[in-house]
Design a protein around this motif. Structure first.
Motif, PDB file in Angstrom:
ATOM      1  N   VAL A 231       0.825  -1.216   0.000  1.00 46.88           N
ATOM      2  CA  VAL A 231       0.000   0.000   0.000  1.00 46.88           C
ATOM      3  C   VAL A 231       0.859   1.266   0.000  1.00 46.88           C
ATOM      4  O   VAL A 231       0.605   2.191  -0.779  1.00 46.88           O
ATOM      5  CB  VAL A 231      -0.990  -0.015   1.187  1.00 46.88           C
ATOM      6  CG1 VAL A 231      -1.670   1.347   1.328  1.00 46.88           C
ATOM      7  CG2 VAL A 231      -2.043  -1.102   0.972  1.00 46.88           C
ATOM      8  N   PRO A 232       1.924   1.356   0.851  1.00 51.98           N
ATOM      9  CA  PRO A 232       2.801   2.534   0.762  1.00 51.98           C
ATOM     10  C   PRO A 232       3.430   2.685  -0.621  1.00 51.98           C
ATOM     11  O   PRO A 232       3.561   3.797  -1.140  1.00 51.98           O
ATOM     12  CB  PRO A 232       3.878   2.253   1.819  1.00 51.98           C
ATOM     13  CG  PRO A 232       3.244   1.318   2.774  1.00 51.98           C
ATOM     14  CD  PRO A 232       2.328   0.462   1.954  1.00 51.98           C
ATOM     15  N   HIS A 233       3.807   1.544  -1.223  1.00 51.88           N
ATOM     16  CA  HIS A 233       4.406   1.581  -2.554  1.00 51.88           C
ATOM     17  C   HIS A 233       3.408   2.096  -3.589  1.00 51.88           C
ATOM     18  O   HIS A 233       3.761   2.890  -4.472  1.00 51.88           O
ATOM     19  CB  HIS A 233       4.890   0.182  -2.937  1.00 51.88           C
ATOM     20  CG  HIS A 233       5.536   0.112  -4.287  1.00 51.88           C
ATOM     21  ND1 HIS A 233       4.842  -0.238  -5.411  1.00 51.88           N
ATOM     22  CD2 HIS A 233       6.800   0.378  -4.691  1.00 51.88           C
ATOM     23  CE1 HIS A 233       5.650  -0.214  -6.457  1.00 51.88           C
ATOM     24  NE2 HIS A 233       6.843   0.155  -6.047  1.00 51.88           N
ATOM     25  N   LEU A 234       2.157   1.664  -3.489  1.00 50.85           N
ATOM     26  CA  LEU A 234       1.130   2.136  -4.419  1.00 50.85           C
ATOM     27  C   LEU A 234       0.869   3.633  -4.245  1.00 50.85           C
ATOM     28  O   LEU A 234       0.633   4.343  -5.231  1.00 50.85           O
ATOM     29  CB  LEU A 234      -0.167   1.341  -4.202  1.00 50.85           C
ATOM     30  CG  LEU A 234      -0.160  -0.104  -4.718  1.00 50.85           C
ATOM     31  CD1 LEU A 234      -1.441  -0.817  -4.294  1.00 50.85           C
ATOM     32  CD2 LEU A 234      -0.008  -0.127  -6.237  1.00 50.85           C
ATOM     33  N   LEU A 235       0.909   4.117  -3.001  1.00 49.50           N
ATOM     34  CA  LEU A 235       0.731   5.552  -2.765  1.00 49.50           C
ATOM     35  C   LEU A 235       1.883   6.342  -3.383  1.00 49.50           C
ATOM     36  O   LEU A 235       1.675   7.392  -4.000  1.00 49.50           O
ATOM     37  CB  LEU A 235       0.645   5.825  -1.259  1.00 49.50           C
ATOM     38  CG  LEU A 235      -0.608   5.308  -0.548  1.00 49.50           C
ATOM     39  CD1 LEU A 235      -0.480   5.496   0.958  1.00 49.50           C
ATOM     40  CD2 LEU A 235      -1.864   6.013  -1.062  1.00 49.50           C
ATOM     41  N   ALA A 236       3.126   5.845  -3.216  1.00 47.19           N
ATOM     42  CA  ALA A 236       4.292   6.503  -3.814  1.00 47.19           C
ATOM     43  C   ALA A 236       4.201   6.479  -5.335  1.00 47.19           C
ATOM     44  O   ALA A 236       4.523   7.469  -6.012  1.00 47.19           O
ATOM     45  CB  ALA A 236       5.573   5.822  -3.349  1.00 47.19           C
TER      46      ALA A 236
END
Length: 301
Positions: A231-236
């Motif tokens: 999820v953090p990677h998708l936000l980035a």
């Protein structure tokens, strides 16, 4: 190598509409730039200092923060000087160099996010083979690719740009970009050689996440890993995608009579959102990083 253009200086007109607020903007921009430097350096130092963070995912995050510092260094110092100056010009060589830094920053960011997508694919879809695949040598190769391939590609692009003869010297933007120099050239040229690079890496990232989603539907453990680390990677990824879309919109519609403030935002979104929110996203959502960053403050209590 001789410059193919007789133009030695270019004019940046993006600040013309906000000169009345230059002091206020200078203070806010300086504060904003300091915050970007502090939070990125904090994550870099935290990852370097603690051995339990010397894992592939955190090494990639560290490089993402380093790239954020690299990209913002190509914009903020010059922008701050322009805010206090009555002359908003830049040399032709300086313009090419700034364009090289800005585009390298975007391409390196996308490369690192593609590598991180591959890392998450291996961790979730092939967990038993993760440590045999993501060895130190493999991680070093992936990090090297993320930096050296975009830098090499854009170095070739900028050498080609440097040989162009320009028929104009006026840029309606806050900073220089390669496609703007191409628009000023006397001859018809390819609009942007980095588009194919974006497309190939974009397809790779989409394919990786299709595999991840398919794997998560089969396993609750995989679903938990996906929520914690992907999820953090998708936000980035969403941050840099929006930034690139704004830049493409500015390239396509920049000549239309939009308000100058909107044009300015479209042109600098990539040096505002990703360098600030990437370290915040990973620092706040990944427990190991958050605990290490907050550990000194907890210890005092």
């Amino acid at each position: 190598m001789e410059n193919g253009s007789s133009v030695t200086e270019l004019t940046l007109s993006g600040l013309n509409e906000i000169l009345d607020y230059r002091v206020t903007l200078f203070c806010l921009t300086s504060l904003f730039y300091c915050v970007i430097i502090i939070i990125n350096i904090t994550l870099i130092v935290t990852i370097i200092m603690y051995k339990n963070l010397h894992e592939p995912m955190y090494i990639f995050i560290c490089n993402l923060c380093l790239n954020g510092l690299f990209g913002t260094a190509g914009f903020y110092p010059k922008f701050l000087v322009d805010l206090l100056s009555h002359h908003h010009g830049i040399s032709y060589i300086g313009c090419i160099f700034q364009g090289f830094i800005m585009y390298s920053f975007v391409c390196i960011d996308i490369s690192l996010l593609a590598v991180m997508a591959y890392d998450r694919y291996v961790a979730i879809c092939r967990p038993l083979k993760y440590h045999s695949i993501m060895t130190r040598q493999r991680v070093a190769q992936l990090v090297s690719f993320s930096w050296l391939f975009p830098l090499g590609l854009l170095s070739t692009y900028m050498i080609f740009t440097f040989q162009l003869k320009l028929c104009g010297s006026h840029i309606e933007k806050l900073y220089c970009a390669g496609w703007l120099i191409l628009q000023l050239s006397c001859a018809a040229t390819i609009a942007n050689v980095t588009i194919m690079f974006y497309v190939i890496l974009g397809i790779f990232i989409v394919c990786s996440y299709l595999q991840l989603i398919q794997s998560c539907l089969k396993s609750l453990d995989s679903r938990g890993k996906f929520m914690r680390t992907c999820v953090p990677h998708l936000l980035a990824l969403g941050n840099i995608t929006i930034a690139v879309l704004f830049d493409v919109m500015h390239m396509r519609f920049g000549s239309i009579s939009f308000p100058q403030s909107l044009k300015n935002f479209m042109s600098i979104d990539m040096v505002i959102v990703p360098p600030l929110f990437n370290p915040l996203i990973y620092g706040l959502t990944l427990t190991q990083i958050r605990n290490r960053v907050l550990y000194p403050f907890r210890k005092r209590k």
